[in-house]
Design a protein around this motif. Structure first.
Motif, PDB file in Angstrom:
ATOM      1  N   ASP A 169       0.818  -1.218   0.000  1.00  0.00           N
ATOM      2  CA  ASP A 169       0.000   0.000   0.000  1.00  0.00           C
ATOM      3  C   ASP A 169       0.852   1.270   0.000  1.00  0.00           C
ATOM      4  N   LEU A 170       2.163   1.130   0.190  1.00  0.00           N
ATOM      5  CA  LEU A 170       3.080   2.265   0.171  1.00  0.00           C
ATOM      6  C   LEU A 170       3.914   2.234  -1.110  1.00  0.00           C
ATOM      7  N   THR A 171       4.426   3.402  -1.507  1.00  0.00           N
ATOM      8  CA  THR A 171       5.271   3.492  -2.700  1.00  0.00           C
ATOM      9  C   THR A 171       6.622   4.058  -2.313  1.00  0.00           C
ATOM     10  N   LEU A 172       7.656   3.246  -2.452  1.00  0.00           N
ATOM     11  CA  LEU A 172       9.023   3.676  -2.144  1.00  0.00           C
ATOM     12  C   LEU A 172       9.635   4.304  -3.391  1.00  0.00           C
ATOM     13  N   VAL A 173      10.088   5.572  -3.284  1.00  0.00           N
ATOM     14  CA  VAL A 173      10.644   6.254  -4.453  1.00  0.00           C
ATOM     15  C   VAL A 173      12.160   6.209  -4.488  1.00  0.00           C
ATOM     16  N   GLY A 174      12.810   5.943  -3.357  1.00  0.00           N
ATOM     17  CA  GLY A 174      14.268   5.906  -3.333  1.00  0.00           C
ATOM     18  C   GLY A 174      14.792   5.600  -1.943  1.00  0.00           C
ATOM     19  N   THR A 175      16.027   5.111  -1.884  1.00  0.00           N
ATOM     20  CA  THR A 175      16.650   4.698  -0.629  1.00  0.00           C
ATOM     21  C   THR A 175      18.021   5.328  -0.500  1.00  0.00           C
ATOM     22  N   ALA A 176      18.266   5.975   0.637  1.00  0.00           N
ATOM     23  CA  ALA A 176      19.559   6.610   0.900  1.00  0.00           C
ATOM     24  C   ALA A 176      20.150   6.031   2.184  1.00  0.00           C
ATOM     25  N   ALA A 177      21.410   5.638   2.121  1.00  0.00           N
ATOM     26  CA  ALA A 177      22.074   5.026   3.269  1.00  0.00           C
ATOM     27  C   ALA A 177      23.441   5.660   3.468  1.00  0.00           C
ATOM     28  N   ALA A 178      23.655   6.252   4.645  1.00  0.00           N
ATOM     29  CA  ALA A 178      24.937   6.846   4.988  1.00  0.00           C
ATOM     30  C   ALA A 178      25.691   5.903   5.916  1.00  0.00           C
ATOM     31  N   ALA A 179      26.896   5.517   5.524  1.00  0.00           N
ATOM     32  CA  ALA A 179      27.746   4.616   6.316  1.00  0.00           C
ATOM     33  C   ALA A 179      26.989   3.380   6.780  1.00  0.00           C
ATOM     34  N   PRO A 180      26.399   2.622   5.843  1.00  0.00           N
ATOM     35  CA  PRO A 180      25.557   1.492   6.252  1.00  0.00           C
ATOM     36  C   PRO A 180      26.344   0.209   6.517  1.00  0.00           C
ATOM     37  N   PRO A 181      26.110  -0.458   7.650  1.00  0.00           N
ATOM     38  CA  PRO A 181      26.615  -1.823   7.792  1.00  0.00           C
ATOM     39  C   PRO A 181      25.881  -2.713   6.782  1.00  0.00           C
ATOM     40  N   THR A 182      26.608  -3.477   6.013  1.00  0.00           N
ATOM     41  CA  THR A 182      25.991  -4.319   4.987  1.00  0.00           C
ATOM     42  C   THR A 182      26.343  -5.795   5.174  1.00  0.00           C
ATOM     43  N   GLU A 183      27.614  -6.089   5.371  1.00  0.00           N
ATOM     44  CA  GLU A 183      28.057  -7.457   5.679  1.00  0.00           C
ATOM     45  C   GLU A 183      28.405  -7.470   7.164  1.00  0.00           C
ATOM     46  N   LEU A 184      27.479  -7.942   8.005  1.00  0.00           N
ATOM     47  CA  LEU A 184      27.560  -7.669   9.440  1.00  0.00           C
ATOM     48  C   LEU A 184      28.814  -8.219  10.096  1.00  0.00           C
ATOM     49  N   ALA A 185      29.203  -9.451   9.779  1.00  0.00           N
ATOM     50  CA  ALA A 185      30.400 -10.003  10.419  1.00  0.00           C
ATOM     51  C   ALA A 185      31.629  -9.173  10.066  1.00  0.00           C
ATOM     52  N   ALA A 186      31.738  -8.764   8.811  1.00  0.00           N
ATOM     53  CA  ALA A 186      32.873  -7.932   8.389  1.00  0.00           C
ATOM     54  C   ALA A 186      32.814  -6.568   9.053  1.00  0.00           C
ATOM     55  N   ASN A 187      31.609  -6.001   9.165  1.00  0.00           N
ATOM     56  CA  ASN A 187      31.488  -4.694   9.811  1.00  0.00           C
ATOM     57  C   ASN A 187      31.862  -4.756  11.286  1.00  0.00           C
ATOM     58  N   LEU A 188      31.484  -5.833  11.973  1.00  0.00           N
ATOM     59  CA  LEU A 188      31.817  -5.963  13.388  1.00  0.00           C
ATOM     60  C   LEU A 188      33.276  -6.358  13.600  1.00  0.00           C
ATOM     61  N   ARG A 189      33.960  -6.715  12.520  1.00  0.00           N
ATOM     62  CA  ARG A 189      35.356  -7.160  12.620  1.00  0.00           C
ATOM     63  C   ARG A 189      36.352  -6.140  12.088  1.00  0.00           C
ATOM     64  N   ASP A 190      35.982  -5.378  11.042  1.00  0.00           N
ATOM     65  CA  ASP A 190      36.972  -4.632  10.274  1.00  0.00           C
ATOM     66  C   ASP A 190      37.047  -3.132  10.573  1.00  0.00           C
ATOM     67  N   GLY A 191      36.124  -2.589  11.349  1.00  0.00           N
ATOM     68  CA  GLY A 191      36.240  -1.177  11.707  1.00  0.00           C
ATOM     69  C   GLY A 191      37.532  -0.936  12.476  1.00  0.00           C
ATOM     70  N   SER A 192      38.209   0.175  12.201  1.00  0.00           N
ATOM     71  CA  SER A 192      39.524   0.396  12.807  1.00  0.00           C
ATOM     72  C   SER A 192      39.453   0.880  14.253  1.00  0.00           C
ATOM     73  N   ASP A 193      38.288   1.328  14.716  1.00  0.00           N
ATOM     74  CA  ASP A 193      38.132   1.752  16.111  1.00  0.00           C
ATOM     75  C   ASP A 193      37.743   0.536  16.947  1.00  0.00           C
ATOM     76  N   LYS A 194      38.731  -0.086  17.586  1.00  0.00           N
ATOM     77  CA  LYS A 194      38.484  -1.336  18.293  1.00  0.00           C
ATOM     78  C   LYS A 194      37.563  -1.151  19.496  1.00  0.00           C
ATOM     79  N   ASN A 195      37.587   0.030  20.118  1.00  0.00           N
ATOM     80  CA  ASN A 195      36.705   0.265  21.263  1.00  0.00           C
ATOM     81  C   ASN A 195      35.253   0.367  20.830  1.00  0.00           C
ATOM     82  N   ALA A 196      34.998   1.084  19.747  1.00  0.00           N
ATOM     83  CA  ALA A 196      33.633   1.170  19.222  1.00  0.00           C
ATOM     84  C   ALA A 196      33.150  -0.207  18.784  1.00  0.00           C
ATOM     85  N   ARG A 197      34.042  -0.979  18.153  1.00  0.00           N
ATOM     86  CA  ARG A 197      33.679  -2.339  17.737  1.00  0.00           C
ATOM     87  C   ARG A 197      33.259  -3.171  18.932  1.00  0.00           C
TER      88      ARG A 197
END
Length: 374
Positions: free
Chosen positions: A186-214
């Motif tokens: 019932d809804l119409t999506l016209v476009g999607t915008a993503a800023a700094a999106p986690p996409t491959e979760l295991a890689a995102n939780l492993r590869d960020g350079s800020d180890k404390n934030a990780r």
């Protein structure tokens, strides 16, 4: 007494018979006006119904904001804002924060006449565990927020919308795009915008350079998933460190304007050491779960905008770029915004370009394609 008992019984039965209709996904429960809003803006704290991936009804919360002006003759354009990580505890809901209006980049679009629908997601502001980075549950709550906003007369929200998110919200935006057609036809999506999106979760939780934030984000994920699905953390941390993970998740909301307490700092340092050589992609059931909740580039419809800083220390730029290339390989039209700021400024740094791009999608203009640059 017999009549009183009958009356009480009738009341109980009537209440018990209510939920089947009242708990319909996308149904607005309440919308309370917010008195103190930025100039030119009106807003409501909303509660509405959504469903989990298993089909269970959930009462969740969020904020709907609109221009403070006369209701237009035609429904307003809608942006669903999907927020970044604020934590996993109920108290961490953006709608409960005094910083909501200054922290929400999408509100810049109010001056352009948009309605901004900002869901908290399940478990933030509502009494259930927040499904952190769980794709379908989060996407359902976003789509149902757009539906519920249409029941607020002063918002005058239409059924056409764009979704725009940052960090965790970038993941939510991509999942919303993936499921929109099937879950909310019932809804119409016209476009999607993503800023700094986690996409491959295991890689995102492993590869960020800020180890404390990780370590903190991993604690959020482990606590959320173990609580919701009964996943054992034994393969990742001993019992003592599992307790630290739980306390970090239960007691901490992300705040960019406050220094963490000493107990939080010590807890994070402990988890950094405890998980130093741990890759959750190789530890079940977490490996399978991260794969199931990663974003499938083949299923994300266009048009699509991705904004990523090359200096991001939390969402690794290489992981985002790999995802973008996979999207392009499918023939999806992609607008790529390359930035140089820090992770927390991702949406702000790309705000003007993103709002302009969204406006073009509503106008029906041909979407730009930067795939050749990648």
């Amino acid at each position: 007494m017999r009549h009183l008992f009958a009356a009480v019984l009738l009341t109980i039965l009537s209440v018990l018979s209510l939920p089947a209709a009242a708990q319909q996904a996308g149904r607005l429960i309440s919308a309370d006006p917010i008195a103190d809003t930025p100039a030119g803006m009106q807003a409501w704290r909303a509660q509405y119904w959504t469903t989990s991936q298993s089909g269970a009804p959930l009462a969740v919360t969020g904020i709907v904001a609109a221009p403070r002006e006369a209701i237009p003759p035609h429904p307003r354009r809608v942006i669903a804002w999907t927020h970044g990580a604020w934590g996993v505890a109920e108290k961490c809901a953006p709608s409960l924060s005094p910083n909501f209006f200054t922290a929400t980049a999408a509100l810049d679009a109010i001056r352009e006449g948009y309605v901004v629908v900002a869901p908290d997601y399940p478990g933030l502001g509502s009494a259930t565990m927040h499904p952190f980075l769980v794709g379908v549950d989060t996407a359902n709550s976003v789509l149902d927020a757009v539906r519920a906003a249409r029941a607020i007369p002063g918002a005058a929200a239409g059924s056409s919308f764009a979704v725009w998110g940052e960090s965790q919200g970038g993941h939510a935006a991509l999942w919303t795009a993936t499921t929109a057609r099937s879950y909310a036809p019932d809804l119409t999506l016209v476009g999607t915008a993503a800023a700094a999106p986690p996409t491959e979760l295991a890689a995102n939780l492993r590869d960020g350079s800020d180890k404390n934030a990780r370590a903190l984000l991993l604690s959020f994920a482990l606590h959320s998933w173990s609580t919701l699905y009964g996943f054992s953390m034994d393969g990742i941390a001993n019992k003592s460190n599992q307790g630290i993970i739980t306390r970090l998740a239960q007691n901490n909301c992300v705040s960019l304007d406050k220094k963490p307490k000493i107990g939080t700092i010590l807890g994070i340092l402990t988890i950094v050491r405890a998980t130093k050589n741990k890759d959750i992609a190789k530890i079940e059931p977490f490996g399978s779960f991260t794969r199931a909740n990663s974003v499938d580039a083949a299923r994300v419809p266009g048009p699509l905008l991705i904004a990523q800083s090359r200096n991001d220390t939390i969402v690794a730029p290489a992981v985002t770029r790999k995802f973008a290339k996979a999207v392009c390989k499918r023939g999806t039209r992609l607008r790529w915004i390359d930035m140089t700021g820090d992770h927390g400024a991702s949406a702000r740094e790309s705000s003007a370009e993103t709002i302009s791009w969204i406006g073009q999608r509503f106008a029906g203009a041909s979407a730009p394609n930067d795939c050749a640059k990648l």
